[in-house]
Motif scaffolding. Structure first.
Motif, mmCIF file in Angstrom:
data_model
loop_
_atom_site.group_PDB
_atom_site.id
_atom_site.type_symbol
_atom_site.label_atom_id
_atom_site.label_comp_id
_atom_site.label_asym_id
_atom_site.label_seq_id
_atom_site.Cartn_x
_atom_site.Cartn_y
_atom_site.Cartn_z
ATOM 1 N N ASN A 106 0.803 -1.220 0.000
ATOM 2 C CA ASN A 106 0.000 0.000 0.000
ATOM 3 C C ASN A 106 0.843 1.280 0.000
ATOM 4 O O ASN A 106 0.346 2.338 0.381
ATOM 5 C CB ASN A 106 -0.984 0.014 1.179
ATOM 6 C CG ASN A 106 -1.887 -1.189 1.148
ATOM 7 O OD1 ASN A 106 -2.389 -1.577 0.109
ATOM 8 N ND2 ASN A 106 -2.070 -1.813 2.296
ATOM 9 N N ARG A 107 2.103 1.181 -0.379
ATOM 10 C CA ARG A 107 2.960 2.361 -0.495
ATOM 11 C C ARG A 107 3.286 2.578 -1.965
ATOM 12 O O ARG A 107 3.566 1.637 -2.694
ATOM 13 C CB ARG A 107 4.279 2.175 0.262
ATOM 14 C CG ARG A 107 4.150 2.005 1.760
ATOM 15 C CD ARG A 107 3.586 3.211 2.482
ATOM 16 N NE ARG A 107 4.328 4.417 2.280
ATOM 17 C CZ ARG A 107 5.238 4.897 3.117
ATOM 18 N NH1 ARG A 107 5.525 4.258 4.222
ATOM 19 N NH2 ARG A 107 5.843 6.027 2.845
ATOM 20 N N HIS A 108 3.253 3.809 -2.400
ATOM 21 C CA HIS A 108 3.624 4.154 -3.771
ATOM 22 C C HIS A 108 5.141 4.047 -3.901
ATOM 23 O O HIS A 108 5.874 4.389 -2.968
ATOM 24 C CB HIS A 108 3.157 5.583 -4.083
ATOM 25 C CG HIS A 108 3.198 5.915 -5.521
ATOM 26 N ND1 HIS A 108 4.372 6.256 -6.156
ATOM 27 C CD2 HIS A 108 2.232 5.970 -6.459
ATOM 28 C CE1 HIS A 108 4.124 6.501 -7.429
ATOM 29 N NE2 HIS A 108 2.820 6.334 -7.636
ATOM 30 N N PRO A 109 5.639 3.572 -5.054
ATOM 31 C CA PRO A 109 7.093 3.463 -5.241
ATOM 32 C C PRO A 109 7.835 4.783 -5.064
ATOM 33 O O PRO A 109 9.008 4.791 -4.711
ATOM 34 C CB PRO A 109 7.243 2.948 -6.669
ATOM 35 C CG PRO A 109 5.925 2.389 -7.030
ATOM 36 C CD PRO A 109 4.903 3.063 -6.197
ATOM 37 N N SER A 111 7.645 6.622 -2.693
ATOM 38 C CA SER A 111 8.084 6.675 -1.295
ATOM 39 C C SER A 111 9.546 6.258 -1.181
ATOM 40 O O SER A 111 10.270 6.762 -0.324
ATOM 41 C CB SER A 111 7.224 5.764 -0.416
ATOM 42 O OG SER A 111 5.902 6.222 -0.362
ATOM 43 N N ALA A 112 9.978 5.351 -2.039
ATOM 44 C CA ALA A 112 11.392 4.953 -2.055
ATOM 45 C C ALA A 112 12.258 6.102 -2.537
ATOM 46 O O ALA A 112 13.368 6.313 -2.040
ATOM 47 C CB ALA A 112 11.593 3.716 -2.926
ATOM 48 N N VAL A 113 11.760 6.880 -3.501
ATOM 49 C CA VAL A 113 12.495 8.057 -3.969
ATOM 50 C C VAL A 113 12.595 9.081 -2.838
ATOM 51 O O VAL A 113 13.670 9.648 -2.591
ATOM 52 C CB VAL A 113 11.823 8.696 -5.204
ATOM 53 C CG1 VAL A 113 12.500 9.991 -5.585
ATOM 54 C CG2 VAL A 113 11.828 7.732 -6.372
ATOM 55 N N LEU A 114 11.493 9.326 -2.139
ATOM 56 C CA LEU A 114 11.511 10.245 -1.001
ATOM 57 C C LEU A 114 12.503 9.788 0.057
ATOM 58 O O LEU A 114 13.246 10.595 0.626
ATOM 59 C CB LEU A 114 10.122 10.342 -0.374
ATOM 60 C CG LEU A 114 9.180 11.353 -0.975
ATOM 61 C CD1 LEU A 114 7.774 11.170 -0.420
ATOM 62 C CD2 LEU A 114 9.672 12.756 -0.730
ATOM 63 N N THR A 115 12.525 8.495 0.313
ATOM 64 C CA THR A 115 13.448 7.936 1.294
ATOM 65 C C THR A 115 14.884 8.214 0.878
ATOM 66 O O THR A 115 15.707 8.652 1.691
ATOM 67 C CB THR A 115 13.213 6.421 1.463
ATOM 68 O OG1 THR A 115 11.857 6.202 1.863
ATOM 69 C CG2 THR A 115 14.145 5.818 2.486
ATOM 70 N N ALA A 116 15.210 7.974 -0.394
ATOM 71 C CA ALA A 116 16.561 8.228 -0.897
ATOM 72 C C ALA A 116 16.890 9.719 -0.845
ATOM 73 O O ALA A 116 18.002 10.109 -0.459
ATOM 74 C CB ALA A 116 16.702 7.693 -2.318
ATOM 75 N N ASP A 125 8.758 16.389 2.629
ATOM 76 C CA ASP A 125 7.740 15.466 3.116
ATOM 77 C C ASP A 125 6.945 14.824 1.997
ATOM 78 O O ASP A 125 6.249 13.843 2.223
ATOM 79 C CB ASP A 125 6.760 16.193 4.047
ATOM 80 C CG ASP A 125 7.435 16.640 5.330
ATOM 81 O OD1 ASP A 125 8.383 15.977 5.767
ATOM 82 O OD2 ASP A 125 7.006 17.671 5.883
ATOM 83 N N ALA A 126 7.010 15.415 0.799
ATOM 84 C CA ALA A 126 6.158 14.912 -0.276
ATOM 85 C C ALA A 126 6.862 15.010 -1.622
ATOM 86 O O ALA A 126 7.726 15.847 -1.843
ATOM 87 C CB ALA A 126 4.855 15.692 -0.323
ATOM 88 N N LEU A 127 6.460 14.140 -2.500
ATOM 89 C CA LEU A 127 6.878 14.146 -3.895
ATOM 90 C C LEU A 127 5.578 14.017 -4.684
ATOM 91 O O LEU A 127 5.019 12.933 -4.801
ATOM 92 C CB LEU A 127 7.824 12.979 -4.175
ATOM 93 C CG LEU A 127 8.488 12.945 -5.537
ATOM 94 C CD1 LEU A 127 9.346 14.188 -5.767
ATOM 95 C CD2 LEU A 127 9.362 11.702 -5.669
ATOM 96 N N GLY A 128 5.076 15.150 -5.139
ATOM 97 C CA GLY A 128 3.749 15.152 -5.746
ATOM 98 C C GLY A 128 2.730 14.815 -4.675
ATOM 99 O O GLY A 128 2.744 15.390 -3.589
ATOM 100 N N GLU A 129 1.893 13.850 -4.948
ATOM 101 C CA GLU A 129 0.861 13.436 -3.995
ATOM 102 C C GLU A 129 1.355 12.398 -2.996
ATOM 103 O O GLU A 129 0.658 12.061 -2.049
ATOM 104 C CB GLU A 129 -0.334 12.854 -4.755
ATOM 105 C CG GLU A 129 -1.006 13.859 -5.670
ATOM 106 C CD GLU A 129 -2.090 13.223 -6.526
ATOM 107 O OE1 GLU A 129 -2.215 11.981 -6.538
ATOM 108 O OE2 GLU A 129 -2.808 13.977 -7.191
ATOM 109 N N VAL A 130 2.559 11.885 -3.223
ATOM 110 C CA VAL A 130 3.102 10.821 -2.371
ATOM 111 C C VAL A 130 3.823 11.440 -1.182
ATOM 112 O O VAL A 130 4.613 12.374 -1.343
ATOM 113 C CB VAL A 130 4.059 9.918 -3.186
ATOM 114 C CG1 VAL A 130 4.670 8.850 -2.306
ATOM 115 C CG2 VAL A 130 3.317 9.304 -4.360
ATOM 116 N N GLN A 131 3.539 10.896 0.000
ATOM 117 C CA GLN A 131 4.149 11.428 1.219
ATOM 118 C C GLN A 131 4.819 10.326 2.011
ATOM 119 O O GLN A 131 4.373 9.183 2.018
ATOM 120 C CB GLN A 131 3.086 12.084 2.095
ATOM 121 C CG GLN A 131 2.448 13.289 1.450
ATOM 122 C CD GLN A 131 1.441 13.939 2.364
ATOM 123 O OE1 GLN A 131 1.035 13.381 3.386
ATOM 124 N NE2 GLN A 131 1.020 15.141 2.001
#
Length: 139
Positions: A106-109, A111-116, A125-131
């Motif tokens: 249930n996590r958008h991929p 989220s891995a980019v945000l983590t990196a 905290d966000a990349l587009g709509e992904v947080q």
């Protein structure tokens, strides 16, 4: 665009392989992973002034065209362009990143980019709509 001996780019291979032979896609994925791993190995051998490797100060991410599952844009139950069940490879140790297998249902991929991104010091905290980060990747 010949990748791994196939006369097509990976995107086209995924469309033509659907329901047919999977070897072209498998070969292309393997070729990309091999190149990515070669880069990670080279970064691991190169040392920074603090004695640690460049890889220790890096966060590398490798994504492919998509996963397999629901695609809200096409409204199809099963699509190769879905973000569900998408594999992401991470390497490096920047910011305490600890790359290992972490299921993230249930996590958008992204989220891995945000983590990196957060691992290398870009605090967002966000990349587009992904947080949000994937917490299991730090540790």
């Amino acid at each position: 665009y010949s990748v791994a001996g196939w006369k097509s780019d990976m995107h086209e291979l995924t469309h033509f392989a659907a329901g047919k032979k999977i070897e072209p896609v498998s070969d292309s994925v393997a070729w990309c992973v091999k190149q990515w791993a070669r880069l990670a190995a080279k970064l691991k051998k190169l040392l920074e002034i603090d004695g640690k490797s460049i890889l220790d100060h890096t966060a590398m991410a490798l994504f492919f065209e998509g996963g397999h599952g629901w695609d809200p844009e096409s409204r199809r139950k099963q699509s190769p362009h879905s973000t569900e069940n998408m594999a992401v490879l991470l390497a490096g140790h920047a910011g305490g990143l600890r790359a290992r297998h972490v299921p993230a249902p249930n996590r958008h991929p992204a989220s891995a980019v945000l983590t990196a991104m957060n691992a290398v010091g870009l605090r967002t905290d966000a990349l587009g709509e992904v947080q949000g980060n994937i917490p299991g990747l730090f540790g």
